[in-house]
Motif scaffolding. Structure first.
Motif, PDB file in Angstrom:
ATOM      1  N   ALA A 152     -23.012  -4.765  -5.219  1.00 38.18           N
ATOM      2  CA  ALA A 152     -24.169  -4.055  -4.939  1.00 38.18           C
ATOM      3  C   ALA A 152     -24.816  -4.297  -3.504  1.00 38.18           C
ATOM      4  N   GLY A 153     -24.374  -5.128  -2.824  1.00 41.61           N
ATOM      5  CA  GLY A 153     -24.521  -5.270  -1.353  1.00 41.61           C
ATOM      6  C   GLY A 153     -24.124  -4.279  -0.517  1.00 41.61           C
ATOM      7  N   GLY A 154     -22.855  -3.657  -0.956  1.00 37.83           N
ATOM      8  CA  GLY A 154     -22.294  -2.721  -0.396  1.00 37.83           C
ATOM      9  C   GLY A 154     -23.085  -1.412  -0.642  1.00 37.83           C
ATOM     10  N   ASN A 155     -23.542  -1.119  -1.904  1.00 32.34           N
ATOM     11  CA  ASN A 155     -24.369  -0.280  -2.347  1.00 32.34           C
ATOM     12  C   ASN A 155     -25.618  -0.150  -1.344  1.00 32.34           C
ATOM     13  N   LEU A 156     -26.299  -1.048  -1.092  1.00 33.98           N
ATOM     14  CA  LEU A 156     -27.397  -1.383  -0.235  1.00 33.98           C
ATOM     15  C   LEU A 156     -27.190  -0.960   1.307  1.00 33.98           C
ATOM     16  N   SER A 157     -26.030  -1.419   1.604  1.00 33.03           N
ATOM     17  CA  SER A 157     -25.661  -1.292   2.955  1.00 33.03           C
ATOM     18  C   SER A 157     -25.348   0.528   3.198  1.00 33.03           C
ATOM     19  N   THR A 158     -24.848   1.076   2.208  1.00 32.83           N
ATOM     20  CA  THR A 158     -24.863   2.715   2.340  1.00 32.83           C
ATOM     21  C   THR A 158     -26.141   3.115   2.458  1.00 32.83           C
ATOM     22  N   VAL A 159     -27.406   2.592   1.622  1.00 38.57           N
ATOM     23  CA  VAL A 159     -28.332   3.073   1.516  1.00 38.57           C
ATOM     24  C   VAL A 159     -29.243   2.986   2.954  1.00 38.57           C
ATOM     25  N   TYR A 179     -16.116  -3.221  -1.827  1.00 38.87           N
ATOM     26  CA  TYR A 179     -16.032  -2.825  -2.994  1.00 38.87           C
ATOM     27  C   TYR A 179     -17.406  -2.232  -3.517  1.00 38.87           C
ATOM     28  N   PRO A 180     -17.887  -1.342  -2.792  1.00 43.22           N
ATOM     29  CA  PRO A 180     -19.399  -1.072  -3.063  1.00 43.22           C
ATOM     30  C   PRO A 180     -19.622  -0.088  -4.272  1.00 43.22           C
ATOM     31  N   ALA A 181     -20.700  -0.571  -5.015  1.00 38.64           N
ATOM     32  CA  ALA A 181     -21.109   0.422  -6.040  1.00 38.64           C
ATOM     33  C   ALA A 181     -21.529   1.615  -5.582  1.00 38.64           C
ATOM     34  N   THR A 182     -21.075   2.840  -5.907  1.00 37.33           N
ATOM     35  CA  THR A 182     -21.532   4.180  -5.324  1.00 37.33           C
ATOM     36  C   THR A 182     -22.048   5.192  -6.150  1.00 37.33           C
ATOM     37  N   ASP A 183     -21.931   4.725  -7.533  1.00 38.39           N
ATOM     38  CA  ASP A 183     -22.310   5.839  -8.448  1.00 38.39           C
ATOM     39  C   ASP A 183     -22.335   5.407  -9.669  1.00 38.39           C
ATOM     40  N   CYS A 184     -23.359   5.986 -10.642  1.00 39.34           N
ATOM     41  CA  CYS A 184     -23.643   5.610 -11.994  1.00 39.34           C
ATOM     42  C   CYS A 184     -22.892   6.036 -13.280  1.00 39.34           C
ATOM     43  N   ASP A 185     -21.814   6.678 -12.648  1.00 39.99           N
ATOM     44  CA  ASP A 185     -20.928   7.243 -13.719  1.00 39.99           C
ATOM     45  C   ASP A 185     -19.931   6.353 -14.128  1.00 39.99           C
ATOM     46  N   LEU A 186     -20.109   5.726 -15.256  1.00 41.04           N
ATOM     47  CA  LEU A 186     -19.276   4.571 -15.953  1.00 41.04           C
ATOM     48  C   LEU A 186     -18.253   4.992 -16.773  1.00 41.04           C
ATOM     49  N   ASP A 187     -17.730   6.100 -16.561  1.00 40.00           N
ATOM     50  CA  ASP A 187     -16.716   6.660 -17.423  1.00 40.00           C
ATOM     51  C   ASP A 187     -15.534   7.151 -16.603  1.00 40.00           C
ATOM     52  N   ARG A 188     -15.500   6.784 -15.382  1.00 36.56           N
ATOM     53  CA  ARG A 188     -14.470   7.086 -14.483  1.00 36.56           C
ATOM     54  C   ARG A 188     -13.170   6.235 -15.005  1.00 36.56           C
ATOM     55  N   ALA A 189     -12.005   6.833 -14.852  1.00 31.58           N
ATOM     56  CA  ALA A 189     -10.713   6.136 -15.301  1.00 31.58           C
ATOM     57  C   ALA A 189     -10.751   4.645 -14.937  1.00 31.58           C
ATOM     58  N   SER A 225     -27.354   5.650  -6.230  1.00 28.75           N
ATOM     59  CA  SER A 225     -26.021   6.267  -6.510  1.00 28.75           C
ATOM     60  C   SER A 225     -25.639   7.052  -5.141  1.00 28.75           C
ATOM     61  N   PRO A 226     -25.321   6.266  -4.246  1.00 26.90           N
ATOM     62  CA  PRO A 226     -25.082   6.912  -2.811  1.00 26.90           C
ATOM     63  C   PRO A 226     -24.164   7.821  -2.758  1.00 26.90           C
ATOM     64  N   GLY A 252     -15.307   4.003  -5.011  1.00 27.08           N
ATOM     65  CA  GLY A 252     -15.339   3.738  -3.408  1.00 27.08           C
ATOM     66  C   GLY A 252     -14.209   4.387  -2.909  1.00 27.08           C
ATOM     67  N   GLU A 253     -13.128   5.047  -3.485  1.00 27.38           N
ATOM     68  CA  GLU A 253     -12.262   5.893  -2.987  1.00 27.38           C
ATOM     69  C   GLU A 253     -13.077   7.358  -2.643  1.00 27.38           C
ATOM     70  N   ALA A 254     -13.780   7.736  -3.736  1.00 24.45           N
ATOM     71  CA  ALA A 254     -14.573   9.005  -3.724  1.00 24.45           C
ATOM     72  C   ALA A 254     -15.645   8.997  -2.508  1.00 24.45           C
ATOM     73  N   TYR A 255     -16.307   7.884  -2.388  1.00 24.79           N
ATOM     74  CA  TYR A 255     -17.236   7.724  -1.023  1.00 24.79           C
ATOM     75  C   TYR A 255     -16.623   7.621   0.222  1.00 24.79           C
ATOM     76  N   ALA A 256     -15.535   6.978   0.512  1.00 24.77           N
ATOM     77  CA  ALA A 256     -14.559   7.105   1.542  1.00 24.77           C
ATOM     78  C   ALA A 256     -14.335   8.558   1.790  1.00 24.77           C
ATOM     79  N   GLU A 257     -13.881   9.140   0.920  1.00 30.74           N
ATOM     80  CA  GLU A 257     -13.499  10.639   1.317  1.00 30.74           C
ATOM     81  C   GLU A 257     -14.547  11.385   1.354  1.00 30.74           C
ATOM     82  N   ARG A 258     -15.847  11.164   0.724  1.00 30.79           N
ATOM     83  CA  ARG A 258     -17.255  12.012   1.261  1.00 30.79           C
ATOM     84  C   ARG A 258     -17.419  11.727   2.622  1.00 30.79           C
ATOM     85  N   LEU A 259     -17.248  10.519   3.069  1.00 27.86           N
ATOM     86  CA  LEU A 259     -17.682  10.152   4.548  1.00 27.86           C
ATOM     87  C   LEU A 259     -16.576  10.982   5.358  1.00 27.86           C
ATOM     88  N   ARG A 260     -15.367  10.922   4.917  1.00 26.85           N
ATOM     89  CA  ARG A 260     -14.440  11.472   5.789  1.00 26.85           C
ATOM     90  C   ARG A 260     -14.829  13.018   5.965  1.00 26.85           C
TER      91      ARG A 260
END
Length: 312
Positions: A152-159, A179-189, A225-226, A252-260
């Motif tokens: 959750a602190g990683g989430n707040l850092s992004t915000v 290991y930031p929480a970046t999305d509210c979708d809880l049905d990822r694999a 959901s950053p 986390g992987e998806a957020y890294a890719e969005r940043l890139r």
């Protein structure tokens, strides 16, 4: 790769203790459990100065913070937001890792005790997080700033990084997203992978979100959901620490890719054999010490780059 031996043994001991699953607890009981767990880390190294302060938030409320200054001449400021699903945790729980980080980087570390849900639901936590960043920029002027946090602190850092960009806030030299929480979708694999149902599982994340943002429609707000933010360009360079076994790994992987894709320099540090929530458990899990060393190296590198550009 399987969990490393130390983590497997740690989880075995927790299981033998017979505690209830987090999602079956009240917030008060979960907070007690969280504090007991993190007390195993012991005490961190002594500081030149450790001071508890109170910071005013944007809505007139206030929250605590702890300022850990390792030497008489620190070289920067790390504003650190603890994990705990926006519902549990506090500055005492991350005091040991904060002291370790301060000592290893020679940076003042500001531990932020943002208000917790369900007593203070979204957007109290991001409001407090940004107020803490602004406070650090004013109270410790002229020093490079790093924002960092786990889960959750990683989430707040992004915000706060995005808001500082948009609102002309304090300049941030690096964001460390553990290991930031970046999305509210809880049905990822990764949420359904049996290998990831460890200290944090899908049930716990449902519990956290229900306390923090009970309105499902509101969860798509980028401050919750950053990953859903439209524009991630112009943000500070980012370091992401992602454990191998984590229900949050895909977001986390998806957020890294969005940043890139937005042109933000990203360094991805993978923690093989580790689980979610491992980072603050210094003195308990060897993987925590190894990740802390890599994070400290990344902060050192960012500060050296800034110094070379003549800003310090």
């Amino acid at each position: 790769m399987a969990l490393d031996e130390a983590t497997a043994q740690f989880l075995k001991q927790l299981g033998e203790a017979g505690s209830s699953p987090l999602h079956e607890m009240t917030p008060a009981a979960a907070r007690t459990m969280y504090t007991q767990l993190h007390s195993l880390s012991g005490q961190g190294p002594p500081m030149a100065r450790a001071e508890d302060v109170t910071i005013a938030s944007e809505d007139g409320a206030s929250f605590p913070a702890r300022v850990l200054t390792p030497t008489t001449a620190p070289r920067g400021v790390v504003v650190y937001y603890h994990g705990g699903g926006w519902t549990v945790g506090g500055i005492d729980d991350v005091d040991a890792v904060g002291r370790q980080l301060a000592e290893r980087t020679n940076c003042t570390v500001v531990l932020v005790g943002y208000r917790l849900a369900p007593e203070h639901r979204f957007p109290a936590a991001p409001s407090d997080a940004y107020a803490a960043l602004c406070w650090a920029g004013a109270a410790l002027p002229g020093q490079p700033i790093v924002v960092a946090g786990d889960s959750a602190g990683g989430n707040l850092s992004t915000v706060v990084a995005r808001r500082a960009r948009d609102d002309g806030g304090p300049a941030i030299d690096l964001q460390v997203l553990i290991y930031p929480a970046t999305d509210c979708d809880l049905d990822r694999a990764s949420y359904h992978d049996p290998a990831n149902q460890l200290l944090l599982d899908r049930h716990a994340m449902v519990w956290f979100w229900d306390h923090y943002v009970p309105d499902p429609a509101q969860r798509a707000d980028p401050d919750a959901s950053p990953l859903r933010a439209v524009d991630l360009s112009g943000l500070p360079p980012a370091v992401l620490v992602l454990p191998e076994h984590d229900v949050l790994s895909e977001e986390g992987e998806a957020y890294a890719e969005r940043l890139r894709q937005a042109g933000v320099p990203v360094r991805l540090q993978r923690a093989d054999g580790q689980m979610h929530a491992f980072f603050p458990l210094v003195g308990v899990l060897p993987g925590s010490a190894a990740a802390l060393a890599r994070v400290a190296e990344s902060i050192d590198a960012a500060l050296r780059v800034r110094s070379a550009r003549g800003h310090v």
